[in-house]
Scaffold this motif. Structure first.
Motif, short mmCIF file in Angstrom:
data_model
loop_
_atom_site.label_atom_id
_atom_site.label_comp_id
_atom_site.label_asym_id
_atom_site.label_seq_id
_atom_site.Cartn_x
_atom_site.Cartn_y
_atom_site.Cartn_z
N LEU A 213 0.82 -1.22 0.00
CA LEU A 213 0.00 0.00 0.00
C LEU A 213 0.85 1.27 0.00
O LEU A 213 0.32 2.36 0.22
N ARG A 214 2.12 1.14 -0.27
CA ARG A 214 3.01 2.30 -0.20
C ARG A 214 2.54 3.43 -1.11
O ARG A 214 2.58 4.61 -0.73
N LEU A 215 2.09 3.13 -2.30
CA LEU A 215 1.68 4.17 -3.24
C LEU A 215 0.45 4.94 -2.76
O LEU A 215 0.17 6.04 -3.25
N PHE A 216 -0.29 4.35 -1.80
CA PHE A 216 -1.51 4.99 -1.31
C PHE A 216 -1.31 5.65 0.05
O PHE A 216 -2.22 6.28 0.58
N CYS A 217 -0.11 5.52 0.63
CA CYS A 217 0.11 5.88 2.03
C CYS A 217 0.58 7.33 2.18
O CYS A 217 1.68 7.69 1.75
N ALA A 218 -0.26 8.15 2.84
CA ALA A 218 0.09 9.55 3.05
C ALA A 218 1.25 9.70 4.00
O ALA A 218 2.10 10.59 3.84
N ALA A 219 1.36 8.83 5.02
CA ALA A 219 2.46 8.94 5.97
C ALA A 219 3.79 8.58 5.31
O ALA A 219 4.81 9.22 5.58
N ALA A 220 3.79 7.57 4.44
CA ALA A 220 5.02 7.21 3.73
C ALA A 220 5.46 8.35 2.82
O ALA A 220 6.66 8.65 2.72
N ALA A 221 4.49 9.00 2.17
CA ALA A 221 4.83 10.11 1.29
C ALA A 221 5.48 11.26 2.05
O ALA A 221 6.33 11.97 1.50
N ARG A 222 5.12 11.41 3.30
CA ARG A 222 5.66 12.50 4.13
C ARG A 222 6.81 12.01 5.03
O ARG A 222 7.32 12.79 5.83
N SER A 223 7.18 10.75 4.87
CA SER A 223 8.27 10.16 5.68
C SER A 223 8.01 10.27 7.18
O SER A 223 8.93 10.52 7.96
#
Length: 351
Positions: A213-223
């Protein structure tokens, strides 16, 4: 996660689960489900009760022993309370074992041995709350119920980058989890969310590079994934103290008592003792020359730390269990610690 991405995220999650689902003794895996196998509601219910506030690793052997000894809910319903409490010993949170029996008996007596097939019907059973009801309904009956445990809360908090701390964030996280729950394969979806949280979206050092789900994850996008979910700091646990009394009779019998049904370790077998308070008073169960063991027992419950002074003696009287019938492994973890501490005292020869 952006609005409208829920369906695509759900598809990606199930595709990952089909490849990477954990193998568990109570689970019907995705390949078996695709071949037509159906989960047994009894096994789903038993595993969910056992897994509450416990790890998968801790539960596996208990689950196998329970299902070998009591393969159907009717078998468990007919079991003696003491037998079930003994098999549960060491798993903790003993109210679960008492409710397990109440629920099994209700299913056997009031429902002909069949668990209700909706979350609403399941919630009417003893000891089944909203989470357990939703899990059984989704996994065993394919009801699109929203299943939210700690793993799911963490995954959802990161997908939407929810920074409201727990427990205040719970209603919002549940609502977002409901948006993800699909009408098809809801049981596999629920188990996929749990597996994701347990193996990749872990509390510390999530493996975002491997997340489906990395492509959908807002927290991953913001590190910021490893900082979520936020939590209000818990207050420091207080420490209580007490005395525990281990007595042997001339034949080596052990003085034991069954604790009251209500309260900590309710309904379990153990050694007599004092109240657990800040400044306990000695309360020996019978007159004897008591000697204090050199080892203090330390144990931690959900809400407090416990320190026990272990007193040992030779004595005679009622309530002694013959040594041949005494099995330390049937005792709760705390009482096994007390027994082990008592062994540090040099008992008279032959005892």
């Amino acid at each position: 996660m952006r609005d409208g991405d829920e369906s695509a995220a759900g598809t990606a999650l199930l595709a990952w689960y089909d490849r990477a689902a954990r193998v568990m003794p109570w689970r019907v895996g995705p390949a078996e489900r695709a071949a037509g196998a159906r989960p047994d509601p009894y096994r789903v219910w038993l595993s969910e009760v056992m897994l509450q506030q416990t790890t998968v690793a801790a539960v596996r052997d208990y689950f196998r022993r329970f299902t070998e000894r009591w393969p159907r809910v009717e078998d468990l319903a007919a079991a003696e309370d003491a037998e079930v409490m003994a098999e549960w010993a060491g798993l903790g949170y003993y109210a679960r074992a008492r409710n397990l029996l109440k629920c099994a008996r209700a299913v056997a007596q009031d429902h002909g041995g069949r668990f209700p097939d909706t979350a609403e019907g399941l919630r009417a059973l003893p000891g089944i709350g909203p989470y357990t009801a939703a899990a059984i309904a989704a996994i065993a009956h394919d009801e699109p119920a929203t299943v939210v445990d700690g793993n799911v809360e963490r995954v959802v908090a990161r997908l939407w980058a929810i920074e409201t701390p727990l427990p205040a964030a719970k209603p919002e996280l549940t609502a977002l989890a409901a948006r993800l729950t699909p009408p098809q394969r809801p049981g596999d979806h629920a188990q996929a969310m749990m597996d994701l949280g347990a193996t990749i979206c872990t509390p510390r050092k999530p493996v975002c590079a491997l997340c489906p789900l990395r492509l959908f994850c807002a927290a991953a996008a913001r590190s910021i994934a490893d900082t979520l979910p936020r939590k209000i700091p818990k207050p420091e646990k207080p420490t209580r103290a007490g005395f525990a009394y281990v007595a042997l009779d001339p034949s080596g019998g052990v003085l034991l008592e069954r604790r009251p049904e209500k309260g900590l370790l309710g309904g379990t077998l153990g050694f007599p003792g004092s109240d657990w308070v800040e400044a306990p008073s000695p309360t020996p169960p019978l007159a004897a020359e008591w000697t204090e063991a050199p080892i203090e027992v330390r144990h931690t419950f959900t809400h407090f730390h416990l320190r026990l002074r272990v007193m040992v003696a030779r004595a005679e009287g009622d309530g002694f269990t013959p040594r041949a019938a005494f099995r330390p492994g049937d005792l709760p973890t705390l009482m096994r610690k007390v027994w082990d501490a008592a062994q540090s005292v040099e008992w008279p020869q032959g005892q």
